[in-house]
Design an enzyme around this catalytic site. Structure first.
Site, short mmCIF file in Angstrom:
data_model
loop_
_atom_site.label_atom_id
_atom_site.label_comp_id
_atom_site.label_asym_id
_atom_site.label_seq_id
_atom_site.Cartn_x
_atom_site.Cartn_y
_atom_site.Cartn_z
N SER A 117 0.83 -1.21 0.00
CA SER A 117 0.00 0.00 0.00
C SER A 117 0.87 1.27 0.00
O SER A 117 1.65 1.46 -0.93
CB SER A 117 -0.98 -0.05 1.18
OG SER A 117 -2.11 0.74 0.93
N ASP A 176 -10.30 -4.73 -3.68
CA ASP A 176 -9.63 -3.76 -2.79
C ASP A 176 -10.40 -2.45 -2.80
O ASP A 176 -10.54 -1.81 -3.84
CB ASP A 176 -8.18 -3.54 -3.26
CG ASP A 176 -7.32 -2.85 -2.20
OD1 ASP A 176 -7.86 -2.02 -1.45
OD2 ASP A 176 -6.11 -3.14 -2.16
N HIS A 203 -7.79 -5.71 0.47
CA HIS A 203 -6.58 -4.96 0.78
C HIS A 203 -5.68 -5.77 1.73
O HIS A 203 -5.66 -5.54 2.94
CB HIS A 203 -6.97 -3.63 1.40
CG HIS A 203 -5.87 -2.60 1.39
ND1 HIS A 203 -5.30 -2.13 0.23
CD2 HIS A 203 -5.22 -1.98 2.40
CE1 HIS A 203 -4.37 -1.24 0.53
NE2 HIS A 203 -4.30 -1.15 1.84
#
Length: 223
Positions: A117, A176, A203
């Site tokens: 991320s 996600d 995610h």
């Protein structure tokens, strides 16, 4: 055959310990091929910061808010971060590059680097610095970017000014909701011949047996 050593760059609101816990399945999946080494971002996150969570769940990092960390802030005044936030300048990138430089000096050498991320977006920046020979300590042979994205901060445009030739594997989830796959795909043109692993989940760092072959095929090139 010695395992590949990989430096792991956690997401926003995580730390090295929480990311290690979140990637337990990945460590098990690839235990014969890689040694994952985890580090902390230098910036503590304000407990009032309610911006996006990147832990793969809403659970805080172990130890509470004081252990939640990030690599840079998109809102300089509030010291907060959102991947979607447009900004002219950010806060904290230089300090983050410095701590990675020290980790490489103290704990390296590393064969590769993995980020999740905000950490994956940061890995793209680190690869750019290496590509342009601006960080002489960096010699990563490959990069794995999970739920990565291109920074929306104008100040960071320089990181996307030249093609990155470091071999890369880009991993993103079709479900996600924090970093949609479309955002992750925006990074692909900046890497030369990027490999892609799409998974049906959200995610997190995928590590089901169905993903093993893609990881192994990518990694065996460097062993």
């Amino acid at each position: 055959m010695a395992p590949l050593r990989v430096l792991c760059i956690h997401g926003y609101r995580q730390n090295g310990s929480s990311f290690r816990e979140k990637t337990g399945a990945l460590r098990k999946l690839l235990k014969k091929q890689v040694e994952l080494v985890y580090m902390n971002a230098p910036h503590s996150i304000n407990s009032e910061d309610t911006s996006e969570k990147e832990s793969g769940s809403d659970a805080p990092a172990p130890g509470g808010c004081e252990d939640s960390r990030g690599w840079w802030f998109s809102d300089v005044q509030a010291r907060s971060f959102s991947a979607q936030q447009q900004c002219e300048e950010s806060l904290g990138i230089d300090e983050s590059v410095a701590v990675v430089r020290e980790a490489v000096k103290d704990q390296g050498p590393f064969d590769g680097i993995l980020g999740f991320s905000q950490g994956a977006a940061f890995v793209a920046m680190l690869c750019s610095l290496q590509e342009r020979r601006l960080e002489h300590e960096f010699s990563f042979r490959f990069a794995i970017l999970v739920a990565g994205f291109r920074s929306a901060c104008t100040e960071h445009n320089t990181f996307y000014s030249a093609p990155i030739q470091i071999p890369s594997l880009h991993v993103f989830g079709l479900e996600d909701r924090v970093i949609p796959g479309s955002m992750s795909k925006e990074l692909l043109p900046f890497f030369l011949e990027p490999k892609v692993l799409e998974h049906p989940g959200g995610h997190f760092v995928p590590a089901a047996s169905a993903h093993r072959q893609t990881y192994q095929d990518f990694l065996k090139t460097f062993q």
